[in-house]
Enzyme design. Sequence first.
Site, PDB file in Angstrom:
ATOM      1  N   TRP A 105      37.087  31.924  31.817  1.00 40.58           N
ATOM      2  CA  TRP A 105      37.082  30.675  32.560  1.00 40.58           C
ATOM      3  C   TRP A 105      38.469  30.063  32.687  1.00 40.58           C
ATOM      4  O   TRP A 105      38.832  29.538  33.743  1.00 40.58           O
ATOM      5  CB  TRP A 105      36.071  29.698  31.959  1.00 40.58           C
ATOM      6  CG  TRP A 105      34.714  29.989  32.515  1.00 40.58           C
ATOM      7  CD1 TRP A 105      33.703  30.677  31.915  1.00 40.58           C
ATOM      8  CD2 TRP A 105      34.252  29.669  33.824  1.00 40.58           C
ATOM      9  NE1 TRP A 105      32.641  30.802  32.769  1.00 40.58           N
ATOM     10  CE2 TRP A 105      32.943  30.191  33.944  1.00 40.58           C
ATOM     11  CE3 TRP A 105      34.808  28.997  34.895  1.00 40.58           C
ATOM     12  CZ2 TRP A 105      32.187  30.056  35.114  1.00 40.58           C
ATOM     13  CZ3 TRP A 105      34.059  28.846  36.064  1.00 40.58           C
ATOM     14  CH2 TRP A 105      32.761  29.386  36.157  1.00 40.58           C
ATOM     15  N   ASP A 176      38.107  21.667  30.190  1.00 37.74           N
ATOM     16  CA  ASP A 176      36.830  22.176  30.688  1.00 37.74           C
ATOM     17  C   ASP A 176      35.918  22.332  29.478  1.00 37.74           C
ATOM     18  O   ASP A 176      36.102  23.223  28.655  1.00 37.74           O
ATOM     19  CB  ASP A 176      37.052  23.513  31.386  1.00 37.74           C
ATOM     20  CG  ASP A 176      35.755  24.145  31.878  1.00 37.74           C
ATOM     21  OD1 ASP A 176      34.667  23.602  31.604  1.00 37.74           O
ATOM     22  OD2 ASP A 176      35.833  25.209  32.531  1.00 37.74           O
ATOM     23  N   LYS A 200      24.674  24.211  31.699  1.00 37.54           N
ATOM     24  CA  LYS A 200      24.731  24.938  30.436  1.00 37.54           C
ATOM     25  C   LYS A 200      24.127  24.134  29.284  1.00 37.54           C
ATOM     26  O   LYS A 200      23.340  24.653  28.508  1.00 37.54           O
ATOM     27  CB  LYS A 200      26.177  25.322  30.113  1.00 37.54           C
ATOM     28  CG  LYS A 200      26.801  26.210  31.181  1.00 37.54           C
ATOM     29  CD  LYS A 200      28.250  26.524  30.883  1.00 37.54           C
ATOM     30  CE  LYS A 200      28.883  27.310  32.011  1.00 37.54           C
ATOM     31  NZ  LYS A 200      28.263  28.614  32.259  1.00 37.54           N
TER      32      LYS A 200
END
Length: 362
Positions: A105, A176, A200
């Site tokens: 990511w 993030d 998530k």
Amino acid sequence: MTQIFNFSAGPAVLPKEVLQQAASEMLDWHGSGMSVMEMSHRGPEFIAIYKQAEADLRELLAVPDNYRILFMQGGGLGQNAVIPLNLLGRVREPATIDFVHTGSWSGKSIKEAARYAQVNVAASSQAEGFTCVPPQDAWKLTDGAAYLHVCTNETIDGVEYNFVPQAPSGVPVVADMSSHILSRVIDVSQYGVIFAGAQKNIGPAGLTLVIVREDLLDYALPICPSAFHWKNVAEHESMFNTPPTYAIYIAGLVFAQLKAQGGVAAMEARNIEKARLLYGALDADDFYSNRVHVSCRSRMNIPFYLRDESLNEAFLAGAKARGLLQLKGHKSVGGMRASIYNAMPIEGVQALVGYLNEFAGR
């Protein structure tokens, strides 16, 4: 219904109580005669839902008064494009953005930011196979950078920060936190911006949370679309563009349930126990392996490998037969992965540990 445990990394498991409440309110929310799906985002019914969700999230994370909470669309990849568009106006060109590269990511974030500015990879664990967070004293940070971007939990690689990243004076930290927000206590004031896709650990796909310090709201580049300009979104209380109303409603139910369960500190204690159980089973012998350094292991996303990978399909078939679903690892890294977010009950982890022991024994 057959009892199943969903270990998907996202869209992921939701609390059963939240789904039951949403089902009971599907056709008629609180006597309004409407489903939340049908409500105007500007009507009093939905405004009440929105304001309660925002207030509960602010309480859960102890968000300081000088931070704004934005409910946006676009997901994590969308915010990776929006962030440079909103922050590069802080500094003169040529602007530099610092990154710490800890997995898939943060790698995606680097590629996206490179479209708008010069990127400095201040540290990377790629040479180690993304099995750790590089020690902070080895980071090569830029004085006067537009911001420092970190991914504090790598969903695919299973790497989690165990410290608060620090940037040079005056450089905001952008984090993030998509796959571990609300799973552990954080100090929001240590970050300039926190963002997280909801799918998530919060709610359904389609909602992205952004928590941004007020002094960072008005540095957008002229090319930033008005619907994604943080100041514009904040001034319109996330209603400039029609927001993902049903996703906000579900997120609000999750926030209320977290408060009822004791808040983030209580969830962190449970998550520590769940992770301890699962890592203990994986470490018991060499039949399974987790390659992440012990000090950097994620509590939320736990990748693991079988010593004999020719048994992978048999392992997954046996798991499915026992109601243990979505354990196949991401295609980029292979193996297996168990995501044990807040909504995963400890009984699910216990069932997985039992199967791990049984399969290895056979």
